[in-house]
Write a protein that holds these residues in place. Structure first.
Motif, PDB file in Angstrom:
ATOM      1  N   UNK A 270       0.822  -1.253  -0.008  1.00  0.00           N
ATOM      2  CA  UNK A 270       0.038   0.017   0.187  1.00  0.00           C
ATOM      3  C   UNK A 270       0.895   1.172  -0.194  1.00  0.00           C
ATOM      4  N   UNK A 271       0.318   2.391  -0.323  1.00  0.00           N
ATOM      5  CA  UNK A 271       0.819   3.419  -0.361  1.00  0.00           C
ATOM      6  C   UNK A 271       1.272   4.048   1.005  1.00  0.00           C
ATOM      7  N   UNK A 272       2.339   4.619   1.252  1.00  0.00           N
ATOM      8  CA  UNK A 272       2.971   4.939   2.480  1.00  0.00           C
ATOM      9  C   UNK A 272       3.654   6.463   2.224  1.00  0.00           C
ATOM     10  N   UNK A 273       3.289   7.339   3.352  1.00  0.00           N
ATOM     11  CA  UNK A 273       3.799   8.762   3.273  1.00  0.00           C
ATOM     12  C   UNK A 273       5.235   8.610   3.703  1.00  0.00           C
ATOM     13  N   UNK A 274       6.100   9.352   2.457  1.00  0.00           N
ATOM     14  CA  UNK A 274       7.296   9.442   3.207  1.00  0.00           C
ATOM     15  C   UNK A 274       7.906  10.376   4.113  1.00  0.00           C
ATOM     16  N   UNK A 275       6.975  11.284   4.458  1.00  0.00           N
ATOM     17  CA  UNK A 275       7.111  12.251   5.442  1.00  0.00           C
ATOM     18  C   UNK A 275       5.793  12.751   6.210  1.00  0.00           C
ATOM     19  N   UNK A 276       5.789  12.547   7.655  1.00  0.00           N
ATOM     20  CA  UNK A 276       4.486  12.829   8.235  1.00  0.00           C
ATOM     21  C   UNK A 276       4.461  14.241   8.878  1.00  0.00           C
ATOM     22  N   UNK A 277       5.106  15.146   8.517  1.00  0.00           N
ATOM     23  CA  UNK A 277       5.004  16.451   8.786  1.00  0.00           C
ATOM     24  C   UNK A 277       4.226  17.397   7.930  1.00  0.00           C
ATOM     25  N   UNK A 278       4.584  18.630   8.074  1.00  0.00           N
ATOM     26  CA  UNK A 278       3.339  19.369   7.469  1.00  0.00           C
ATOM     27  C   UNK A 278       3.955  19.957   6.236  1.00  0.00           C
ATOM     28  N   UNK A 279       5.424  19.954   6.005  1.00  0.00           N
ATOM     29  CA  UNK A 279       5.773  20.759   4.936  1.00  0.00           C
ATOM     30  C   UNK A 279       6.878  19.827   4.013  1.00  0.00           C
ATOM     31  N   UNK A 280       6.503  18.804   3.044  1.00  0.00           N
ATOM     32  CA  UNK A 280       7.390  17.997   2.397  1.00  0.00           C
ATOM     33  C   UNK A 280       6.674  17.780   1.142  1.00  0.00           C
ATOM     34  N   UNK A 281       7.336  17.643  -0.070  1.00  0.00           N
ATOM     35  CA  UNK A 281       6.653  17.359  -1.317  1.00  0.00           C
ATOM     36  C   UNK A 281       7.802  17.360  -2.458  1.00  0.00           C
ATOM     37  N   UNK A 282       7.605  16.591  -3.712  1.00  0.00           N
ATOM     38  CA  UNK A 282       8.184  16.653  -4.590  1.00  0.00           C
ATOM     39  C   UNK A 282       9.704  16.061  -4.461  1.00  0.00           C
ATOM     40  N   UNK A 283       9.783  14.975  -3.951  1.00  0.00           N
ATOM     41  CA  UNK A 283      11.334  14.624  -3.610  1.00  0.00           C
ATOM     42  C   UNK A 283      11.919  14.059  -4.742  1.00  0.00           C
ATOM     43  N   UNK A 284      13.224  14.037  -4.863  1.00  0.00           N
ATOM     44  CA  UNK A 284      14.012  13.411  -5.752  1.00  0.00           C
ATOM     45  C   UNK A 284      15.429  12.750  -5.389  1.00  0.00           C
ATOM     46  N   UNK A 285      15.556  11.817  -6.043  1.00  0.00           N
ATOM     47  CA  UNK A 285      16.606  10.951  -5.511  1.00  0.00           C
ATOM     48  C   UNK A 285      17.766  10.686  -6.725  1.00  0.00           C
ATOM     49  N   UNK A 286      19.003  10.412  -6.094  1.00  0.00           N
ATOM     50  CA  UNK A 286      20.110  10.234  -6.881  1.00  0.00           C
ATOM     51  C   UNK A 286      20.922   8.990  -6.462  1.00  0.00           C
ATOM     52  N   UNK A 287      21.799   8.411  -6.971  1.00  0.00           N
ATOM     53  CA  UNK A 287      22.726   7.542  -6.755  1.00  0.00           C
ATOM     54  C   UNK A 287      24.116   8.333  -6.238  1.00  0.00           C
ATOM     55  N   UNK A 288      24.836   8.038  -4.717  1.00  0.00           N
ATOM     56  CA  UNK A 288      25.900   8.732  -4.547  1.00  0.00           C
ATOM     57  C   UNK A 288      26.997   7.876  -5.244  1.00  0.00           C
ATOM     58  N   UNK A 289      28.294   8.400  -4.795  1.00  0.00           N
ATOM     59  CA  UNK A 289      29.492   7.848  -5.497  1.00  0.00           C
ATOM     60  C   UNK A 289      29.585   6.225  -4.858  1.00  0.00           C
ATOM     61  N   UNK A 290      29.159   5.990  -3.914  1.00  0.00           N
ATOM     62  CA  UNK A 290      29.077   4.531  -3.155  1.00  0.00           C
ATOM     63  C   UNK A 290      28.065   3.856  -3.314  1.00  0.00           C
ATOM     64  N   UNK A 291      27.063   4.262  -4.300  1.00  0.00           N
ATOM     65  CA  UNK A 291      25.947   3.470  -4.761  1.00  0.00           C
ATOM     66  C   UNK A 291      25.016   3.742  -3.794  1.00  0.00           C
ATOM     67  N   UNK A 292      24.824   4.685  -2.827  1.00  0.00           N
ATOM     68  CA  UNK A 292      23.972   4.891  -1.913  1.00  0.00           C
ATOM     69  C   UNK A 292      22.968   5.695  -2.494  1.00  0.00           C
ATOM     70  N   UNK A 293      21.645   5.517  -2.195  1.00  0.00           N
ATOM     71  CA  UNK A 293      20.470   6.278  -2.657  1.00  0.00           C
ATOM     72  C   UNK A 293      19.984   7.610  -1.747  1.00  0.00           C
ATOM     73  N   UNK A 294      20.399   8.590  -2.402  1.00  0.00           N
ATOM     74  CA  UNK A 294      20.105   9.912  -1.602  1.00  0.00           C
ATOM     75  C   UNK A 294      18.840  10.591  -2.176  1.00  0.00           C
ATOM     76  N   UNK A 295      18.108  11.070  -1.295  1.00  0.00           N
ATOM     77  CA  UNK A 295      16.795  11.907  -1.316  1.00  0.00           C
ATOM     78  C   UNK A 295      16.747  13.152  -0.836  1.00  0.00           C
ATOM     79  N   UNK A 296      16.435  14.405  -1.702  1.00  0.00           N
ATOM     80  CA  UNK A 296      16.234  15.591  -1.093  1.00  0.00           C
ATOM     81  C   UNK A 296      14.825  15.986  -1.590  1.00  0.00           C
ATOM     82  N   UNK A 297      14.146  16.531  -0.706  1.00  0.00           N
ATOM     83  CA  UNK A 297      12.726  17.272  -1.301  1.00  0.00           C
ATOM     84  C   UNK A 297      12.540  18.653  -0.851  1.00  0.00           C
ATOM     85  N   UNK A 298      11.468  19.046  -1.454  1.00  0.00           N
ATOM     86  CA  UNK A 298      11.101  20.513  -1.126  1.00  0.00           C
ATOM     87  C   UNK A 298      10.360  20.789  -0.011  1.00  0.00           C
ATOM     88  N   UNK A 299      11.030  21.595   0.820  1.00  0.00           N
ATOM     89  CA  UNK A 299      10.306  21.802   2.383  1.00  0.00           C
ATOM     90  C   UNK A 299       9.336  22.842   1.906  1.00  0.00           C
TER      91      UNK A 299
END
Length: 491
Positions: A270-299
């Motif tokens: 089922x669909x799960x909210x990424x963030x349970x606060x008041x101000x979070x939207x439009x996240x985007x991810x990328x791979x870092x140099x060690x293969x880690x998945x990194x997310x930044x969102x719009x606050x």
């Protein structure tokens, strides 16, 4: 101030340098300017875009309307970083300067193709009678300059003009793009394209999910594989609240499961909210140099107002988070490199109990606070941050229900578009740890090592700097570790 269409679609080069400098100066005087979050020099920031790592540095962009705290004609503002802690601000890179993006450069993503950074984004074009025509454009980044060309014109048959936000990836000799869309029946979905060369794109169909009628538009899709699971992020608009869930104007969340890339059928939970606060939207991810998945969102969120609107700016980006899948849950933890921001450290531990409100000896407005709950015999405990005689941001934990609540009722000035002053989340296990980042006008709370996250803007007065604890009944033994955080270097 009510912005006219003409004002919203005034370009930066149509404003005199003197007038633009006055906007910059006014924004710089804001008492709510952040210390270590990415924020616009003036005007409005929204979606993070084009997030990619290439040749030792990250490229990160955000949508930007320079002239005011409203959604007008959008640019892409460019930043680079080697560590996502210190950033070089290069200014606008994608401008609304062609037919295809004449009325704004909307969201998109980045990828490395033949050792070049390629950006795929939605260009917003309006006809003379103000009908929107969305184009999907490919841009090649060279320094802070781009060359661009359209590769997909308009929506496919069966979809409205709301057709945007491509997220691209490469897999087994093929490039793929998922795009947020609205069907003609006013329901949201994600559509899929593929290309052998990143120039010629073929419509594959929809990403088939169990959510055929889940809001009227899906924005900012993202797809990635992580720890053996396929994960799709998206932002559905038009979801009604359900208990403690979906209590913002618009939502952001994920589906986890298995994606069949032959027919793009997605078997998922089922669909799960990424963030349970008041101000979070439009996240985007990328791979870092060690293969880690990194997310930044719009606050922030669309269609909201904030006290900084009166100071001619709005919104910022979240701190970067590293994602992992553990026990079939998506965990989010602060990027480890953020420890570089740590300055003076203070520690304290002791009991909080009923009728014994403890005002802790340290205070501040820009810090990282780690709270370890070592013993908890209370029915409910309270941690209050940014405290003054009249204000505080309250964190409430109910032991019986494992319910954690963020209460902004006394946090200071608030936007008029808030649906509620509280948001709550149920934890799977007892609360043992909180890692909290407090900036001049925001709070990001990581619960139980990233099981849940709550992100919100707060706008307290300048004297709201204290920390205090108490309980409803019983006692709690806390250990506090507080780091003053240095201002994020600007380049």
């Amino acid at each position: 101030m009510e912005w006219t269409r003409e004002q919203r679609y005034t370009k930066l080069d149509q404003m005199s340098e003197e007038n633009y400098q006055s906007l910059l100066d006014a924004t710089a005087q804001s008492k709510w300017r952040q210390h270590y979050h990415i924020q616009p020099p003036t005007g409005l920031l929204n979606d993070p875009n084009g997030f990619v790592f290439h040749e030792g540095q990250y490229h990160l962009f955000y949508q930007w309307f320079p002239l005011g705290p409203v959604h007008g004609i959008k640019y892409w503002y460019h930043l680079t970083s080697t560590d996502l802690v210190t950033f070089n601000e290069l200014g606008p890179a994608i401008l609304p300067d062609t037919l295809w993006d004449s009325h704004g450069a909307y969201s998109g993503s980045g990828i490395v193709v033949n050792n070049e950074v390629k950006l795929m984004y939605t260009g917003n074009h309006r006809t003379q009678d103000w009908q929107r025509v969305p184009y999907q454009l490919v841009a090649t980044l060279k320094g802070n300059q781009v060359s661009k060309q359209p590769v997909i014109e308009g929506p496919e048959a069966g979809y409205t003009e709301h057709f945007r936000d491509p997220k691209v990836w490469y897999e087994q000799g093929m490039y793929y793009a998922v795009i947020g869309a609205q069907r003609d029946n006013m329901t949201g979905t994600i559509v899929v394209y593929q290309s052998p060369d990143f120039q010629h794109w073929t419509f594959t169909g929809e990403l088939a999910t169990d959510y055929e009628d889940f809001g009227y538009m899906w924005e900012c899709p993202d797809y990635f594989e992580l720890d053996g699971q396929d994960i799709v992020l998206f932002c559905p608009q038009g979801i009604e609240p359900a208990g403690d869930a979906f209590n913002n104007i618009y939502q952001s969340g994920y589906l986890m499961g298995h994606l069949d890339k032959e027919n793009f059928n997605f078997s998922h939970d089922h669909f799960i909210e990424l963030d349970n606060g008041f101000d979070f939207y439009a996240p985007q991810t990328t791979l870092g140099p060690q293969g880690e998945r990194i997310l930044i969102g719009w606050m922030g969120l669309p269609d909201t107002d904030y006290p900084t609107d009166n100071e001619n700016w709005a919104h910022c980006l979240t701190l970067p988070r590293v994602l992992s899948v553990e026990n079939h849950k998506l965990m989010q933890r602060p990027l480890p490199a953020l420890t570089q921001l740590r300055g003076t450290v203070e520690t304290a531990e002791g009991y909080a109990m009923k009728h014994n409100v403890k005002l802790h000896p340290y205070e501040g407005d820009c810090y990282e606070l780690i709270v370890d709950v070592l013993e908890n015999e209370s029915t409910e405990f309270y941690i209050e941050l940014r405290v003054s005689k009249k204000e505080s941001t309250r964190l409430i934990y109910n032991q019986a229900d494992k319910c954690f609540t963020l209460d902004l009722f006394d946090s200071g000035k608030l936007g008029q578009s808030l649906k509620s002053y509280t948001r709550s989340v149920i934890l799977e296990a007892d609360l043992k740890k909180m890692q909290i980042f407090v900036d001049e006008s925001s709070i990001e709370i990581f619960l139980n090592d990233g099981e849940k996250v709550m992100t919100s803007r707060i706008f307290p007065g300048e004297d709201a700097r204290g920390i205090r604890t108490s309980t409803e009944s019983g006692q709690v033994y806390f250990r506090f570790t507080k780091y003053d955080l240095k201002e994020r270097p600007h380049g």
